[in-house]
Structure formats: C-alpha cells, structure tokens
Design a protein around this motif. Sequence first.
Motif, mmCIF file in Angstrom:
data_model
loop_
_atom_site.group_PDB
_atom_site.id
_atom_site.type_symbol
_atom_site.label_atom_id
_atom_site.label_comp_id
_atom_site.label_asym_id
_atom_site.label_seq_id
_atom_site.Cartn_x
_atom_site.Cartn_y
_atom_site.Cartn_z
ATOM 1 N N PRO A 76 -5.479 -9.276 3.872
ATOM 2 C CA PRO A 76 -6.308 -8.174 4.364
ATOM 3 C C PRO A 76 -6.876 -7.312 3.238
ATOM 4 O O PRO A 76 -7.989 -6.798 3.357
ATOM 5 N N ALA A 77 -6.151 -7.174 2.143
ATOM 6 C CA ALA A 77 -6.665 -6.403 1.011
ATOM 7 C C ALA A 77 -7.876 -7.101 0.406
ATOM 8 O O ALA A 77 -8.849 -6.440 0.007
ATOM 9 N N LEU A 78 -7.848 -8.412 0.343
ATOM 10 C CA LEU A 78 -8.990 -9.174 -0.169
ATOM 11 C C LEU A 78 -10.206 -8.984 0.731
ATOM 12 O O LEU A 78 -11.322 -8.783 0.249
ATOM 13 N N ILE A 79 -9.994 -9.022 2.030
ATOM 14 C CA ILE A 79 -11.088 -8.855 2.976
ATOM 15 C C ILE A 79 -11.686 -7.455 2.864
ATOM 16 O O ILE A 79 -12.910 -7.292 2.823
ATOM 17 N N VAL A 80 -10.849 -6.435 2.802
ATOM 18 C CA VAL A 80 -11.335 -5.054 2.673
ATOM 19 C C VAL A 80 -12.103 -4.896 1.372
ATOM 20 O O VAL A 80 -13.169 -4.265 1.344
ATOM 21 N N PHE A 81 -11.607 -5.453 0.287
ATOM 22 C CA PHE A 81 -12.294 -5.371 -0.998
ATOM 23 C C PHE A 81 -13.682 -5.996 -0.919
ATOM 24 O O PHE A 81 -14.672 -5.413 -1.371
ATOM 25 N N CYS A 82 -13.776 -7.185 -0.328
ATOM 26 C CA CYS A 82 -15.073 -7.862 -0.205
ATOM 27 C C CYS A 82 -16.042 -7.061 0.658
ATOM 28 O O CYS A 82 -17.231 -6.968 0.347
#
Length: 59
Positions: free
Chosen positions: A31-37
Amino acid sequence: MFHRKPIEERIAERVAKRPPLTEGKHFEHRPALIVFCVVVTIALVKVIGAFFLMKSGLR
C-alpha cells in the motif's frame, strides 16, 4: 471479552505464518508503494497542467 485473543496476539500469529520475503521480488509494504505512485502522478499532472495553462496564456 467474547473469548478472543487480543489483537496483538492475532497479528503476531498471522505475521509468523507468512513466508519470508524474497529479495527483489516483493515490495515490503505494497500500500505504501501504491500511495507513493498516486502522489507522484498527481504532482506530475499538476505541473504539466500548470505549464499547459502558462503556454495557453490563461491565468
């Protein structure tokens, strides 16, 4: 209450059941990767939009 284990114990059991991460194959916190993107995409859209408005002469 309701004869259930505390949340900390349930989380610890779930984490213990997970297989170890293989390096380079999994992102540790998806989820952190998705939020960052999403944040980077929104920032790029804003910058491109600002340049488009400046190019077209609108303020």
